[in-house]
Scaffold this active site. Structure first.
Site, PDB file in Angstrom:
ATOM      1  N   ASP A  63      -1.276  -1.710  -3.932  1.00 52.17           N
ATOM      2  CA  ASP A  63      -2.628  -1.756  -3.365  1.00 52.17           C
ATOM      3  C   ASP A  63      -3.153  -0.326  -3.203  1.00 52.17           C
ATOM      4  O   ASP A  63      -2.485   0.534  -2.617  1.00 52.17           O
ATOM      5  CB  ASP A  63      -2.538  -2.457  -1.991  1.00 52.17           C
ATOM      6  CG  ASP A  63      -3.891  -2.818  -1.415  1.00 52.17           C
ATOM      7  OD1 ASP A  63      -4.833  -3.054  -2.198  1.00 52.17           O
ATOM      8  OD2 ASP A  63      -3.999  -2.893  -0.174  1.00 52.17           O
ATOM      9  N   GLY A 108     -11.138  -6.027   1.550  1.00 52.44           N
ATOM     10  CA  GLY A 108     -11.768  -6.110   2.871  1.00 52.44           C
ATOM     11  C   GLY A 108     -12.265  -7.513   3.167  1.00 52.44           C
ATOM     12  O   GLY A 108     -13.338  -7.705   3.727  1.00 52.44           O
ATOM     13  N   SER A 123       0.843  -1.198   0.000  1.00 52.28           N
ATOM     14  CA  SER A 123       0.000   0.000   0.000  1.00 52.28           C
ATOM     15  C   SER A 123       0.881   1.251   0.000  1.00 52.28           C
ATOM     16  O   SER A 123       2.095   1.165   0.233  1.00 52.28           O
ATOM     17  CB  SER A 123      -0.874   0.016   1.259  1.00 52.28           C
ATOM     18  OG  SER A 123      -0.061   0.218   2.401  1.00 52.28           O
ATOM     19  N   HIS A 177     -12.987  -2.757   4.816  1.00 50.63           N
ATOM     20  CA  HIS A 177     -11.630  -2.846   5.354  1.00 50.63           C
ATOM     21  C   HIS A 177     -11.626  -2.837   6.883  1.00 50.63           C
ATOM     22  O   HIS A 177     -12.532  -2.294   7.504  1.00 50.63           O
ATOM     23  CB  HIS A 177     -10.785  -1.684   4.831  1.00 50.63           C
ATOM     24  CG  HIS A 177     -10.473  -1.800   3.376  1.00 50.63           C
ATOM     25  ND1 HIS A 177     -11.145  -1.071   2.416  1.00 50.63           N
ATOM     26  CD2 HIS A 177      -9.587  -2.567   2.713  1.00 50.63           C
ATOM     27  CE1 HIS A 177     -10.658  -1.403   1.220  1.00 50.63           C
ATOM     28  NE2 HIS A 177      -9.717  -2.302   1.369  1.00 50.63           N
ATOM     29  N   ASP A 198      -5.295  -8.251   4.766  1.00 47.98           N
ATOM     30  CA  ASP A 198      -4.311  -7.517   5.548  1.00 47.98           C
ATOM     31  C   ASP A 198      -4.617  -7.668   7.040  1.00 47.98           C
ATOM     32  O   ASP A 198      -3.762  -8.052   7.831  1.00 47.98           O
ATOM     33  CB  ASP A 198      -4.307  -6.035   5.145  1.00 47.98           C
ATOM     34  CG  ASP A 198      -3.135  -5.286   5.767  1.00 47.98           C
ATOM     35  OD1 ASP A 198      -2.351  -5.911   6.512  1.00 47.98           O
ATOM     36  OD2 ASP A 198      -3.000  -4.073   5.537  1.00 47.98           O
TER      37      ASP A 198
END
Ligand code: G3H
Ligand code: 13P
Ligand code: ZN
Length: 312
Positions: free
Chosen positions: A83, A215, A50, A181, A259
């Site tokens: 990302d 997510g 990210s 997320h 994540d």
């Protein structure tokens, strides 16, 4: 084999009714934990970075860690993916800097702006054989320092997906069907639900086109329980049930983003370690079990959710 883009991975995943895990990487132990599991299970994998990760660990350190994982695991396909790239410039930077796949996330921009910028990213990235993911619809939660309130989140319109993909030429698309997320995806007492009807309509309009689920952590209850047991405070953390993700993987979903479950695995392990070994202070002592916790969690996901073991 060298780093790959996502074309072949997604083609095989779509045809085989499974999904590729896309895991966020921020440091060496996370890269090692993920790729050791994938190497042992012969599972293709996407390592994603990210903007926040680039800020934290720096582009060069992260790309070199991923290159090391490629050398250590020569038998599995590994893609290095940006990302939530928020601009053409950031995507271009990552294409120029060795990424094999980028996400341009214009989902919070007006539709025509999203189309225009995504098309520009595709034109640039494809010159270098880099694949492009975009996003339509808005997920609730935290996306790289941008917080989207649940009320402002909205589901993706399948008709718009068809128009967007045709006009931009993107290789895959993230859609909003109820995932979000972070570690708090549903309110306590709320029944987790995903809009499989939207996913089905998208696949009918665009047969064979790979869909991405952001997510998509399950917020594994054992980790939440362990965190709370050893001094943490994460009441009411709830994720996407594994059987729903399995269902999505059998449909058009070819990439499942994770994540939060990595963060939870690592944090639960470190909290337990310190509670049980209060006098220890060598980072290797608590980072080694944290890396193993990540490896075990990723192996579990490959076997029970993604279905990509042996697909390398
Ligand atoms: O989608 C967001 C990912 O979990 C990355 O999070 O921006 O805090 O690195 P981050
Ligand atoms: P989670 O917060 O559910 O792990 O989602 C991660 C993600 O979508 C990264 O892009
Ligand atoms: Zn995401």
């Amino acid at each position: 084999m060298p780093l790959v883009n996502t074309t072949e991975m997604f083609k095989k995943a779509y045809a085989g009714g499974y999904a590729i895990g896309a895991f966020n990487v921020n440091n060496m132990e996370i890269v090692q934990g993920i790729t050791e599991a994938c190497g042992e299970l012969k599972a293709p994998v996407i390592l994603q970075v990210s903007a926040g990760a680039r800020k934290y660990a720096n582009h060069t350190y992260l790309t070199k860690l991923v290159e090391a994982a490629v050398i250590e695991n020569p038998e599995i396909p590994i893609a290095l993916h940006l990302d939530h790239g928020s601009s053409y410039e950031l995507c271009k930077d990552c294409v120029d800097g060795g990424f094999t796949s980028v996400m341009f996330d214009g989902s919070s921009k007006p539709y025509e702006e999203n189309v225009e910028e995504a098309r520009k990213v595709v034109q640039y990235a494809h010159k270098y054989n880099v694949t492009v993911e975009a996003e339509l619809g808005q997920l609730a939660g935290i996306e790289d320092e941008v917080s989207v309130d649940a009320e402002k989140a909205h589901f993706t319109d399948p008709a718009q997906v068809q128009d967007f993909v045709t006009r931009t030429g993107v290789d895959s698309l993230a859609i909003a069907i109820g995932t979000s997320h972070g570690a708090y995806k549903f309110k306590p007492g709320q029944k987790p639900q995903l809009r499989f009807d939207i996913l089905k309509e998208v696949s009918e309009r665009l047969p064979g086109f790979p869909i991405v689920l952001h997510g998509a952590s399950s917020v594994i209850p054992e980790f939440v329980q362990q965190i709370n047991q050893f001094g943490g405070a994460m009441p009411d953390a709830i994720g996407i049930p594994e059987e729903m993700l399995r269902e999505a993987a059998k449909m058009a979903v070819c990439k499942i983003n994770v994540d939060s479950d990595l963060r939870l695995a690592m944090t639960a392990s470190i909290r337990k370690y310190f509670a049980e070994n209060p006098s220890h202070f060598d980072p290797r002592q608590y980072l080694a079990p944290a890396r193993t916790a990540i490896k075990d969690m990723v192996a579990h996901k490959i076997n029970t959710v993604l279905g990509c073991a042996g697909k390398a």
